[in-house]
Design a protein around this motif. Structure first.
Motif, mmCIF file in Angstrom:
data_model
loop_
_atom_site.group_PDB
_atom_site.id
_atom_site.type_symbol
_atom_site.label_atom_id
_atom_site.label_comp_id
_atom_site.label_asym_id
_atom_site.label_seq_id
_atom_site.Cartn_x
_atom_site.Cartn_y
_atom_site.Cartn_z
ATOM 1 N N ILE A 235 0.858 -1.185 0.000
ATOM 2 C CA ILE A 235 0.000 0.000 0.000
ATOM 3 C C ILE A 235 0.895 1.236 0.000
ATOM 4 O O ILE A 235 1.791 1.359 0.843
ATOM 5 C CB ILE A 235 -0.928 0.003 1.226
ATOM 6 C CG1 ILE A 235 -1.782 -1.278 1.251
ATOM 7 C CG2 ILE A 235 -1.821 1.244 1.235
ATOM 8 C CD1 ILE A 235 -2.597 -1.432 2.517
ATOM 9 N N PHE A 236 0.670 2.120 -0.992
ATOM 10 C CA PHE A 236 1.488 3.322 -1.155
ATOM 11 C C PHE A 236 2.978 2.979 -1.307
ATOM 12 O O PHE A 236 3.838 3.673 -0.774
ATOM 13 C CB PHE A 236 1.292 4.294 0.024
ATOM 14 C CG PHE A 236 -0.119 4.740 0.213
ATOM 15 C CD1 PHE A 236 -0.757 5.479 -0.762
ATOM 16 C CD2 PHE A 236 -0.818 4.406 1.360
ATOM 17 C CE1 PHE A 236 -2.069 5.897 -0.597
ATOM 18 C CE2 PHE A 236 -2.134 4.809 1.538
ATOM 19 C CZ PHE A 236 -2.762 5.557 0.552
ATOM 20 N N GLN A 237 3.246 1.894 -2.007
ATOM 21 C CA GLN A 237 4.627 1.493 -2.247
ATOM 22 C C GLN A 237 4.931 1.528 -3.749
ATOM 23 O O GLN A 237 4.029 1.569 -4.585
ATOM 24 C CB GLN A 237 4.897 0.084 -1.694
ATOM 25 C CG GLN A 237 4.856 -0.001 -0.180
ATOM 26 C CD GLN A 237 5.308 -1.358 0.320
ATOM 27 O OE1 GLN A 237 6.117 -2.030 -0.310
ATOM 28 N NE2 GLN A 237 4.774 -1.770 1.467
ATOM 29 N N PHE A 238 6.216 1.502 -4.031
ATOM 30 C CA PHE A 238 6.671 1.548 -5.420
ATOM 31 C C PHE A 238 6.301 0.250 -6.126
ATOM 32 O O PHE A 238 6.636 -0.846 -5.662
ATOM 33 C CB PHE A 238 8.194 1.755 -5.437
ATOM 34 C CG PHE A 238 8.787 1.725 -6.810
ATOM 35 C CD1 PHE A 238 8.546 2.750 -7.710
ATOM 36 C CD2 PHE A 238 9.601 0.675 -7.216
ATOM 37 C CE1 PHE A 238 9.098 2.735 -8.974
ATOM 38 C CE2 PHE A 238 10.167 0.649 -8.470
ATOM 39 C CZ PHE A 238 9.904 1.679 -9.355
ATOM 40 N N ASN A 239 5.605 0.367 -7.258
ATOM 41 C CA ASN A 239 5.147 -0.796 -8.029
ATOM 42 C C ASN A 239 6.183 -1.091 -9.130
ATOM 43 O O ASN A 239 6.069 -0.588 -10.257
ATOM 44 C CB ASN A 239 3.775 -0.521 -8.637
ATOM 45 C CG ASN A 239 3.174 -1.753 -9.293
ATOM 46 O OD1 ASN A 239 3.867 -2.759 -9.511
ATOM 47 N ND2 ASN A 239 1.898 -1.694 -9.609
ATOM 48 N N ASN A 240 7.161 -1.889 -8.801
ATOM 49 C CA ASN A 240 8.252 -2.164 -9.741
ATOM 50 C C ASN A 240 7.750 -2.913 -10.976
ATOM 51 O O ASN A 240 8.205 -2.657 -12.100
ATOM 52 C CB ASN A 240 9.353 -2.970 -9.045
ATOM 53 C CG ASN A 240 10.550 -3.178 -9.947
ATOM 54 O OD1 ASN A 240 11.123 -2.228 -10.471
ATOM 55 N ND2 ASN A 240 10.922 -4.431 -10.150
ATOM 56 N N LEU A 241 6.815 -3.835 -10.782
ATOM 57 C CA LEU A 241 6.317 -4.629 -11.907
ATOM 58 C C LEU A 241 5.613 -3.747 -12.938
ATOM 59 O O LEU A 241 5.755 -3.956 -14.153
ATOM 60 C CB LEU A 241 5.365 -5.709 -11.402
ATOM 61 C CG LEU A 241 4.851 -6.693 -12.453
ATOM 62 C CD1 LEU A 241 6.008 -7.482 -13.055
ATOM 63 C CD2 LEU A 241 3.817 -7.637 -11.859
ATOM 64 N N LYS A 242 4.894 -2.738 -12.479
ATOM 65 C CA LYS A 242 4.192 -1.838 -13.395
ATOM 66 C C LYS A 242 5.181 -1.058 -14.255
ATOM 67 O O LYS A 242 4.972 -0.869 -15.457
ATOM 68 C CB LYS A 242 3.307 -0.891 -12.591
ATOM 69 C CG LYS A 242 2.420 0.000 -13.435
ATOM 70 C CD LYS A 242 1.513 0.839 -12.550
ATOM 71 C CE LYS A 242 0.613 1.745 -13.384
ATOM 72 N NZ LYS A 242 -0.277 2.561 -12.515
ATOM 73 N N TRP A 243 6.274 -0.619 -13.649
ATOM 74 C CA TRP A 243 7.293 0.113 -14.412
ATOM 75 C C TRP A 243 8.039 -0.822 -15.352
ATOM 76 O O TRP A 243 8.386 -0.449 -16.474
ATOM 77 C CB TRP A 243 8.263 0.811 -13.458
ATOM 78 C CG TRP A 243 7.678 2.042 -12.842
ATOM 79 C CD1 TRP A 243 7.088 2.153 -11.615
ATOM 80 C CD2 TRP A 243 7.583 3.334 -13.444
ATOM 81 N NE1 TRP A 243 6.642 3.429 -11.403
ATOM 82 C CE2 TRP A 243 6.933 4.185 -12.517
ATOM 83 C CE3 TRP A 243 7.974 3.854 -14.668
ATOM 84 C CZ2 TRP A 243 6.690 5.524 -12.782
ATOM 85 C CZ3 TRP A 243 7.726 5.200 -14.929
ATOM 86 C CH2 TRP A 243 7.096 6.022 -14.010
#
Length: 490
Positions: free
Chosen positions: A156-164
């Motif tokens: 929650i409210f963390q960096f979404n590495n997979l999306k990038w």
């Protein structure tokens, strides 16, 4: 005995000479055009093979990323663990005593996991079974089952590495594909350069052979003229020096020709013992190239332009990561499923009980001496620096495309002028030679005409090579075949 020896000797000679003849026939490449030479290099050259392996590696790296987007199935477990030990045991009256135990346990589970791209979470379905064996007097076994467990791990409210990564990896693979085509076109430029290096070296040999023959005749004529007093000794010595220089130039030209030929064979992917000859291009690619269209094609297709976009995304990703790490973040862990225990395996899956587990872990930066703010500002300014650098590089790139197109358009006229200059220089030398033979000009003017003849021939070959190299350089920049009006693909 002598007859047997002769037969053996003949068979030995056949064994030695026959493969040599076959090998010579197999390694005779014949007469190659420029296009055939390029196709051979793109098929056989170690450079081309290295390019293909690089593309294959990029493709498998992209396949590895795509696998992260699909469900994964895994099986895990522990082999039977046997434990025999002495431990401290507290009795009901509080007395401590020592007791021994012997037991074993084994477990196995199967799970299906799926990454959630939009949120960066992870969903899992699992099922498992555990057996506990207790060896004390009469051996007893206990079983535990988890028929189905649904689990969720959600940042929650963390960096979404997979999306990038989903934005970067397809672009990275597209860049690799474009780079492969560019490298193949770059190889075409190298082959073209080597192709005309051979022609230039061969022209130098032909000029040197011609000059040796003509200077030998001129030296013979000059000797006769000197003997009757028509020319001075200085003119005689000048003709002899020109002959010796022509002979020396012939030796150097032959060495350079063989060197250029061997380098070309290696570039094509063959050894230097193969034989080949080259056919001069009879026509030029007659195409009209629009500068604005070429700039647009280069910007859309060239890997360098795609790399600009890739670097911009990298800078945006780093900035987003710095902002996420500087603020509030949490992780939700939730499990819901069924489980059951039994001493009898057949009752293990009867009336399973509910199993719930939920936890929320969080992290709130309170005070870190401005570290988070400094990292965010650093990432923001790095993002700005990348954007400005890319803008400058993009303008330079488009300017280079415009220059290459303009140069290519002018090269065709230069080839025609060089061909005319070559014809004029050849004719001028013939006139100068005839005038020298009848005594109308001196030896110095004759040698000037000879040098201009040689230079004009070399300039024509060089300009012709520049035109063809410009053609393939334009293809490399735009990844477009303007002659066929289609994209270049391999």
């Amino acid at each position: 005995m002598n007859n047997s020896f002769q037969i053996i000797l003949i068979l030995l000679l056949i064994t030695i000479l026959l493969p040599a003849g076959v090998a010579a026939q197999e390694f005779d490449l014949g007469t190659l055009t420029l296009q055939e030479s390029i196709e051979l290099a793109q098929e056989n050259s170690p450079v081309a093979r290295a390019n293909r392996y690089s593309l294959i590696s990029s493709r498998w790296a992209f396949e590895s990323f795509k696998a992260d987007l699909y469900p994964s199935l895994s099986l895990s477990g522990d082999a039977p663990n046997f434990n025999k030990s002495i431990f401290t045991n507290r009795l009901d009256d509080g007395t401590l005593t020592f007791a021994s135990q012997r037991q074993s346990d084994a477990s196995t589970s199967v799970s299906i996991d799926q990454n959630i791209l939009p949120s960066g979470g992870r969903l899992s379905l699992s099922s498992g079974i555990t057996r506990l064996g207790i060896f004390a007097g009469e051996n007893t076994y206990r079983w535990q089952s988890t028929p189905l467990v649904v689990g969720l791990q959600q940042p929650i409210f963390q960096f979404n590495n997979l999306k990038w990564r989903n934005r970067l990896e397809p672009l990275r693979y597209e860049i690799a594909q474009k780079e492969f085509v560019q490298e193949m076109e770059s190889l075409a430029v190298q082959v073209t350069d080597g192709f005309f290096d051979i022609f230039l070296a061969r022209i130098n040999v032909e000029n040197a052979e011609f000059n040796v023959a003509r200077n030998d005749s001129i030296y013979t004529i000059s000797q006769g003229r000197y003997q009757v007093g028509n020319i001075a000794e200085n003119d005689l010595l000048q003709t002899e020096l020109a002959l010796r220089n022509a002979e020396s130039s012939l030796t150097r030209s032959r060495i350079e020709y063989q060197r250029a030929l061997n380098n070309f064979k290696i570039l094509l992917g063959y050894t230097t013992d193969v034989s080949l000859s080259l056919e001069a291009p009879n026509e030029l690619p007659d195409v009209d190239v629009d500068i604005e269209l070429a700039k647009q094609l280069a910007y859309d297709n060239n890997s360098e332009a795609l790399t600009y976009r890739f670097n911009e995304i990298i800078a945006d990703r780093d900035f987003a990561e710095a902002k996420n790490e500087a603020g509030f973040s949490a992780t939700l862990l939730a499990n819901y499923g069924l489980n059951q225990t039994s001493t009898d395996f057949k009752d293990l899956y009867s009336n399973p009980q509910n199993r719930q587990f939920i936890t929320v872990g969080f992290n709130i930066p309170i005070f870190n001496w401005g570290k988070a703010r400094a990292e965010v500002n650093a990432a923001r300014n790095q993002q700005r620096q990348v954007a400005n650098s890319i803008e400058y590089q993009r303008n330079q790139f488009l300017q280079e495309v415009e220059y290459q197109v303009s140069q290519f358009i002018q090269l065709k006229d230069q080839v025609l002028l060089a061909a005319q200059s070559d014809t004029i220089a050849q004719r001028r030398y013939e006139v100068a030679q005839n005038r020298y033979l009848i005594g109308r000009i001196d030896i110095t003017n004759l040698f000037i005409a000879q040098n201009e003849k040689d230079a004009a021939r070399r300039a024509y070959i060089q300009t012709l090579g520049d035109y063809w190299m410009g053609w393939y350089a334009l293809r490399q920049l735009t990844l477009y075949n303007f002659r066929e009006d289609e994209m270049i693909a391999y």
